[in-house]
Motif scaffolding. Structure first.
Motif, PDB file in Angstrom:
ATOM      1  N   ALA A 189       0.825  -1.210   0.000  1.00 38.76           N
ATOM      2  CA  ALA A 189       0.000   0.000   0.000  1.00 38.76           C
ATOM      3  C   ALA A 189       0.861   1.262   0.000  1.00 38.76           C
ATOM      4  O   ALA A 189       0.535   2.254  -0.674  1.00 38.76           O
ATOM      5  CB  ALA A 189      -0.924  -0.005   1.211  1.00 38.76           C
ATOM      6  N   GLN A 190       1.966   1.228   0.738  1.00 37.06           N
ATOM      7  CA  GLN A 190       2.851   2.388   0.793  1.00 37.06           C
ATOM      8  C   GLN A 190       3.436   2.689  -0.580  1.00 37.06           C
ATOM      9  O   GLN A 190       3.469   3.845  -1.016  1.00 37.06           O
ATOM     10  CB  GLN A 190       3.962   2.146   1.807  1.00 37.06           C
ATOM     11  N   TRP A 191       3.904   1.660  -1.264  1.00 41.25           N
ATOM     12  CA  TRP A 191       4.478   1.851  -2.596  1.00 41.25           C
ATOM     13  C   TRP A 191       3.465   2.461  -3.553  1.00 41.25           C
ATOM     14  O   TRP A 191       3.785   3.358  -4.330  1.00 41.25           O
ATOM     15  CB  TRP A 191       4.966   0.521  -3.154  1.00 41.25           C
ATOM     16  N   VAL A 192       2.238   1.945  -3.515  1.00 41.89           N
ATOM     17  CA  VAL A 192       1.199   2.439  -4.421  1.00 41.89           C
ATOM     18  C   VAL A 192       0.895   3.898  -4.123  1.00 41.89           C
ATOM     19  O   VAL A 192       0.757   4.727  -5.041  1.00 41.89           O
ATOM     20  CB  VAL A 192      -0.062   1.566  -4.307  1.00 41.89           C
ATOM     21  N   GLY A 193       0.789   4.249  -2.847  1.00 43.81           N
ATOM     22  CA  GLY A 193       0.534   5.639  -2.485  1.00 43.81           C
ATOM     23  C   GLY A 193       1.672   6.559  -2.865  1.00 43.81           C
ATOM     24  O   GLY A 193       1.451   7.671  -3.374  1.00 43.81           O
ATOM     25  N   GLU A 194       2.910   6.122  -2.634  1.00 43.74           N
ATOM     26  CA  GLU A 194       4.070   6.940  -2.975  1.00 43.74           C
ATOM     27  C   GLU A 194       4.195   7.141  -4.481  1.00 43.74           C
ATOM     28  O   GLU A 194       4.777   8.137  -4.929  1.00 43.74           O
ATOM     29  CB  GLU A 194       5.338   6.294  -2.429  1.00 43.74           C
ATOM     30  N   ALA A 195       3.634   6.218  -5.266  1.00 46.88           N
ATOM     31  CA  ALA A 195       3.669   6.352  -6.725  1.00 46.88           C
ATOM     32  C   ALA A 195       2.693   7.415  -7.219  1.00 46.88           C
ATOM     33  O   ALA A 195       2.724   7.788  -8.394  1.00 46.88           O
ATOM     34  CB  ALA A 195       3.358   5.008  -7.383  1.00 46.88           C
ATOM     35  N   GLY A 196       1.822   7.885  -6.330  1.00 47.79           N
ATOM     36  CA  GLY A 196       0.889   8.940  -6.710  1.00 47.79           C
ATOM     37  C   GLY A 196      -0.530   8.480  -6.937  1.00 47.79           C
ATOM     38  O   GLY A 196      -1.369   9.248  -7.426  1.00 47.79           O
ATOM     39  N   LEU A 197      -0.831   7.241  -6.573  1.00 55.20           N
ATOM     40  CA  LEU A 197      -2.179   6.707  -6.753  1.00 55.20           C
ATOM     41  C   LEU A 197      -2.967   6.786  -5.443  1.00 55.20           C
ATOM     42  O   LEU A 197      -2.390   6.739  -4.358  1.00 55.20           O
ATOM     43  CB  LEU A 197      -2.120   5.257  -7.229  1.00 55.20           C
ATOM     44  N   VAL A 198      -4.272   6.867  -5.581  1.00 54.46           N
ATOM     45  CA  VAL A 198      -5.179   6.898  -4.438  1.00 54.46           C
ATOM     46  C   VAL A 198      -5.813   5.525  -4.297  1.00 54.46           C
ATOM     47  O   VAL A 198      -6.437   5.024  -5.238  1.00 54.46           O
ATOM     48  CB  VAL A 198      -6.271   7.958  -4.630  1.00 54.46           C
ATOM     49  N   LEU A 199      -5.648   4.901  -3.134  1.00 54.62           N
ATOM     50  CA  LEU A 199      -6.223   3.579  -2.926  1.00 54.62           C
ATOM     51  C   LEU A 199      -7.750   3.651  -2.862  1.00 54.62           C
ATOM     52  O   LEU A 199      -8.307   4.455  -2.114  1.00 54.62           O
ATOM     53  CB  LEU A 199      -5.688   2.954  -1.638  1.00 54.62           C
ATOM     54  N   VAL A 200      -8.392   2.812  -3.648  1.00 54.97           N
ATOM     55  CA  VAL A 200      -9.845   2.668  -3.610  1.00 54.97           C
ATOM     56  C   VAL A 200     -10.225   1.494  -2.722  1.00 54.97           C
ATOM     57  O   VAL A 200     -11.141   1.572  -1.906  1.00 54.97           O
ATOM     58  CB  VAL A 200     -10.413   2.476  -5.028  1.00 54.97           C
ATOM     59  N   GLU A 201      -9.491   0.390  -2.867  1.00 54.12           N
ATOM     60  CA  GLU A 201      -9.725  -0.795  -2.031  1.00 54.12           C
ATOM     61  C   GLU A 201      -8.429  -1.594  -1.934  1.00 54.12           C
ATOM     62  O   GLU A 201      -7.693  -1.724  -2.919  1.00 54.12           O
ATOM     63  CB  GLU A 201     -10.823  -1.686  -2.616  1.00 54.12           C
ATOM     64  N   GLN A 202      -8.167  -2.120  -0.754  1.00 57.71           N
ATOM     65  CA  GLN A 202      -7.094  -3.086  -0.564  1.00 57.71           C
ATOM     66  C   GLN A 202      -7.710  -4.327   0.056  1.00 57.71           C
ATOM     67  O   GLN A 202      -8.346  -4.261   1.111  1.00 57.71           O
ATOM     68  CB  GLN A 202      -5.977  -2.543   0.322  1.00 57.71           C
ATOM     69  N   THR A 203      -7.548  -5.446  -0.609  1.00 55.79           N
ATOM     70  CA  THR A 203      -8.202  -6.661  -0.154  1.00 55.79           C
ATOM     71  C   THR A 203      -7.302  -7.853  -0.461  1.00 55.79           C
ATOM     72  O   THR A 203      -6.117  -7.698  -0.776  1.00 55.79           O
ATOM     73  CB  THR A 203      -9.605  -6.798  -0.792  1.00 55.79           C
ATOM     74  N   GLN A 204      -7.858  -9.049  -0.377  1.00 55.54           N
ATOM     75  CA  GLN A 204      -7.072 -10.263  -0.571  1.00 55.54           C
ATOM     76  C   GLN A 204      -7.997 -11.396  -1.015  1.00 55.54           C
ATOM     77  O   GLN A 204      -9.204 -11.320  -0.851  1.00 55.54           O
ATOM     78  CB  GLN A 204      -6.345 -10.657   0.714  1.00 55.54           C
ATOM     79  N   HIS A 205      -7.377 -12.435  -1.568  1.00 52.34           N
ATOM     80  CA  HIS A 205      -8.175 -13.522  -2.125  1.00 52.34           C
ATOM     81  C   HIS A 205      -7.329 -14.791  -2.197  1.00 52.34           C
ATOM     82  O   HIS A 205      -6.125 -14.743  -2.387  1.00 52.34           O
ATOM     83  CB  HIS A 205      -8.647 -13.162  -3.544  1.00 52.34           C
ATOM     84  N   GLY A 206      -7.981 -15.952  -2.035  1.00 49.87           N
ATOM     85  CA  GLY A 206      -7.376 -17.195  -2.472  1.00 49.87           C
ATOM     86  C   GLY A 206      -6.803 -18.117  -1.422  1.00 49.87           C
ATOM     87  O   GLY A 206      -5.806 -18.800  -1.694  1.00 49.87           O
ATOM     88  N   PHE A 207      -7.405 -18.209  -0.216  1.00 47.08           N
ATOM     89  CA  PHE A 207      -6.967 -19.224   0.740  1.00 47.08           C
ATOM     90  C   PHE A 207      -7.038 -20.611   0.120  1.00 47.08           C
ATOM     91  O   PHE A 207      -6.158 -21.454   0.364  1.00 47.08           O
ATOM     92  CB  PHE A 207      -7.842 -19.159   1.992  1.00 47.08           C
TER      93      PHE A 207
END
Length: 269
Positions: A189-207
């Protein structure tokens, strides 16, 4: 892109099992419950609608599952991968299955052979863990996106990477295409934010796939024919779990605990 997460997504999306309750069929059902491949709404993943006005850049397209979905929903698709054979196969698949226009390019994405601000949708799934400089890759992804562009990004789940490391046969550890790094949730999440993007959703999948792959290595079967009682029983158990009244909630909890993939949907301001 060539690793177990990409393969899991591709197999699930293709759903080519002869058996109606095989891992591909169950994996596809599980993926759709997790937000993937929403045909009715045209969302590749929830919050990522694809339409005829979109220009999609799919970096590290692998088998082309995401590119094909987007092309089938009318988008102009640029599928990019560093492997020439992969691109030949994706180009052929897009020609047969896609309804939108498409271009398939061989590139290591350093830099991307695309104009600045040309994409309304940017996809980069299970790639950042492979590259020497993930921040540089993210900068390139941001460069080609237009203002307001949506981004679908993913990397393998950190906990399941540790699990796979425990059971992965030695012969596979040094093969080309292996991950260079394990990326934590907060770091991603930090990398994505530092790249200049705004997070809409952070989630996960696939147990489901996290456990399936751990068992796969122990069963010592071939990927093209992964028939084994242990894998069959695990697949049947997961389908039974999903069929329970509380199954979807339990799936969500287990996906949060040990996903095969961390997912971010983001927007370029």
């Amino acid at each position: 892109m060539s690793d177990r997460v990409e393969h899991s997504t591709s197999v699930a999306a293709a759903s080519g099992d002869a058996e109606p309750h095989g891992p591909s069929t169950v994996g596809l059902h599980d993926a759709k419950l997790g937000g993937w491949y929403r045909e009715d709404s045209g969302e590749l993943f929830r919050g990522m609608p694809i339409g005829g006005d979109d220009v999609v850049v799919d970096v590290g397209c692998g088998a082309g599952v995401n590119s094909v979905f987007c092309a089938r929903h009318g988008a102009r698709v640029y599928a990019i991968d560093r492997e020439p054979q992969v691109i030949r196969e994706v180009r052929a698949r897009l020609s047969v299955e896609g309804s939108g226009t498409h271009t398939a390019l061989v590139s290591d994405a350093n830099p991307l052979p695309l104009d600045e601000g040309m994409a309304t949708r940017v996809i980069c799934t299970e790639v950042l863990q492979h590259v020497d400089d993930p921040r540089q890759m993210l900068a390139e992804l941001v460069r080609v996106g237009a203002s307001g562009a949506l981004y679908l990004l993913s990397v393998p789940g950190a906990l399941q990477e540790g699990l796979q490391e425990k059971v992965l046969p030695p012969a596979y550890r040094e093969q080309p295409g292996g991950a260079l790094r394990v990326i934590g949730r907060d770091e991603f999440a930090q990398w994505v934010g530092e790249a200049g993007l705004v997070l809409v959703e952070q989630t996960q999948h696939g147990f489901f796939w996290s456990i399936w792959w751990a068992l796969f290595w122990g069963c010592q079967v071939e990927l093209y024919d992964p028939a084994h009682p242990v894998l069959d029983h695990w697949t049947a158990a997961w389908q039974a779990l999903l069929d329970m009244p509380q199954g979807r909630r339990l799936k969500q909890q287990l996906d949060e605990f040990m996903p095969i993939s961390q997912i971010i949907v983001a927007r370029k301001p």
